[in-house]
Design an enzyme around this catalytic site. Structure first.
Site, PDB file in Angstrom:
ATOM      1  CG  HIS A 139      32.016 -24.658  29.560  1.00 40.75           C
ATOM      2  ND1 HIS A 139      32.014 -24.501  28.196  1.00 40.75           N
ATOM      3  CD2 HIS A 139      30.906 -25.376  29.858  1.00 40.75           C
ATOM      4  CE1 HIS A 139      30.966 -25.114  27.681  1.00 40.75           C
ATOM      5  NE2 HIS A 139      30.276 -25.657  28.672  1.00 40.75           N
ATOM      6  CE  LYS A 160      27.207 -23.617  29.247  1.00 40.01           C
ATOM      7  NZ  LYS A 160      26.875 -25.068  29.081  1.00 40.01           N
TER       8      LYS A 160
END
Length: 343
Positions: A139, A160
């Site tokens: 991830h 992110k």
């Protein structure tokens, strides 16, 4: 998770052509090892790996030409096992007729290439190792920053994808968002790419899914890249201890490769894209031999030595003054004692 490869994939990606069996290119390839059946042509089948692609070069074809036709056909029949994926003939050579006769019963394709045996072997091995390597899904977001593969990780919602979007706007390239497929290419290299369903896509909360290639052009994306460093985004905490000098030397092991990992605290007002970009530039400088932490240590040592020397010189000066005072006092006392006392 291991990817699967068909003979058709191999033909397309290593630029082979088909001598026989176009209708059988759906056969599965399960190993990246390639066999050159030299001993098998002599009749030695004690260790014959039928699951491998069988590669014939100048040596094998030349030896086959000198064999008895019936014996060669029998050998070829023994080599044509149900699990054998394909035969490949290199150097623009013609396959032996006995081989074409033998493969028909097992529906095995025969392929060819104009390249030398070594080049064909290298091309097929590299492709199959990439495709058949064990894969792991991580991830995070993988971005190419100044030619370095930067894997940005952190808890869901920490920023992110937004950081990756800002990096793309600054001229860097997206490889994968949300899920990154990684596999070990060799003893020192970890490769990362996007799952096919997520290629070129980026999810931004509040906006939705965007196609980076459509919005920013082909220069904003890349299919895969080596993973050179990991940047972990972590929520700011006043009680947490953060690396201030860049000498922590932390790594994260993925498969058998140790990847340097840097933790960046996330706080309102911090430009994460610039921080990731700077971390990548600093890492590149470090790999090229320049260590800012070491330079700071050297400057600090010089300053300490300089200050120590100054302190020594000051103490020496003070001692000299004290000695001079003591000498002057001694002379005064001696002179005073030598004078006659007044009555």
């Amino acid at each position: 998770m291991t990817a699967s490869v068909t003979v058709a994939d191999l033909v397309h990606n290593t630029h082979l052509h088909v001598f026989y069996g176009k209708q059988y290119l759906d056969r599965r390839i399960t190993t990246s090892d390639i066999s050159r059946p030299g001993l098998e042509l002599t009749g030695f089948f004690n260790y014959y790996p039928p699951k491998r692609i069988q590669l014939f070069g100048i040596t094998e074809t030349s030896y086959a030409k000198g064999m008895d036709h019936e014996k060669l056909f029998q050998v070829m029949q023994r080599m044509c096992q149900p699990e054998t994926p394909a035969f490949v003939i290199s150097t623009q050579l013609e396959p032996p007729k006995e081989l074409i006769r033998a493969v028909k019963s097992e529906h095995i394709p025969v392929l060819g290439s104009k390249l030398t045996t070594s080049r064909v072997l290298s091309n097929m091995t590299n492709y199959l190792e990439d495709q058949l390597a064990e894969r792991k899904s991580i991830h995070g977001v993988l971005v190419d920053v100044y030619g370095l593969g930067v894997l940005i990780t952190g808890k869901s919602g920490i920023g992110k994808s937004e950081t990756a979007l800002e990096l793309i706007k600054r001229g860097h390239r997206l490889i994968a968002d949300d899920r990154v497929e990684v596999y070990q290419q060799d003893e020192q290299t970890l490769m990362g790419q996007a799952p096919k369903i997520l290629q070129h896509l980026l999810e931004i909360r509040g906006i939705g899914i965007i196609n980076v290639m459509t919005l920013f052009g082909a220069g904003a994306v890349r299919a895969k890249t080596p993973v050179n460093m990991i940047v972990r985004l972590a929520p700011w905490s006043k009680n947490a201890i953060y690396d201030r000098l860049g000498d922590s030397g932390k790594t994260r092991r993925i498969f058998d490769v140790d990847i340097p990992e840097f933790k960046i605290p996330v706080r309102t007002g911090r430009n994460l894209a610039i921080l990731v970009e700077t971390a990548a530039m600093n890492f590149r400088a470090h790999t090229m031999g320049y260590d800012a932490t070491k330079a700071f240590d050297q400057n600090l040592d010089k300053l300490i030595k300089h200050n120590t020397l100054e302190v020594k010189q000051e103490k020496a000066q003070e001692k000299k003054i004290l000695d001079n005072n003591e000498a002057a006092l001694a002379r005064f006392n001696k002179h005073h004692q030598s004078q006659p006392k007044k009555r």
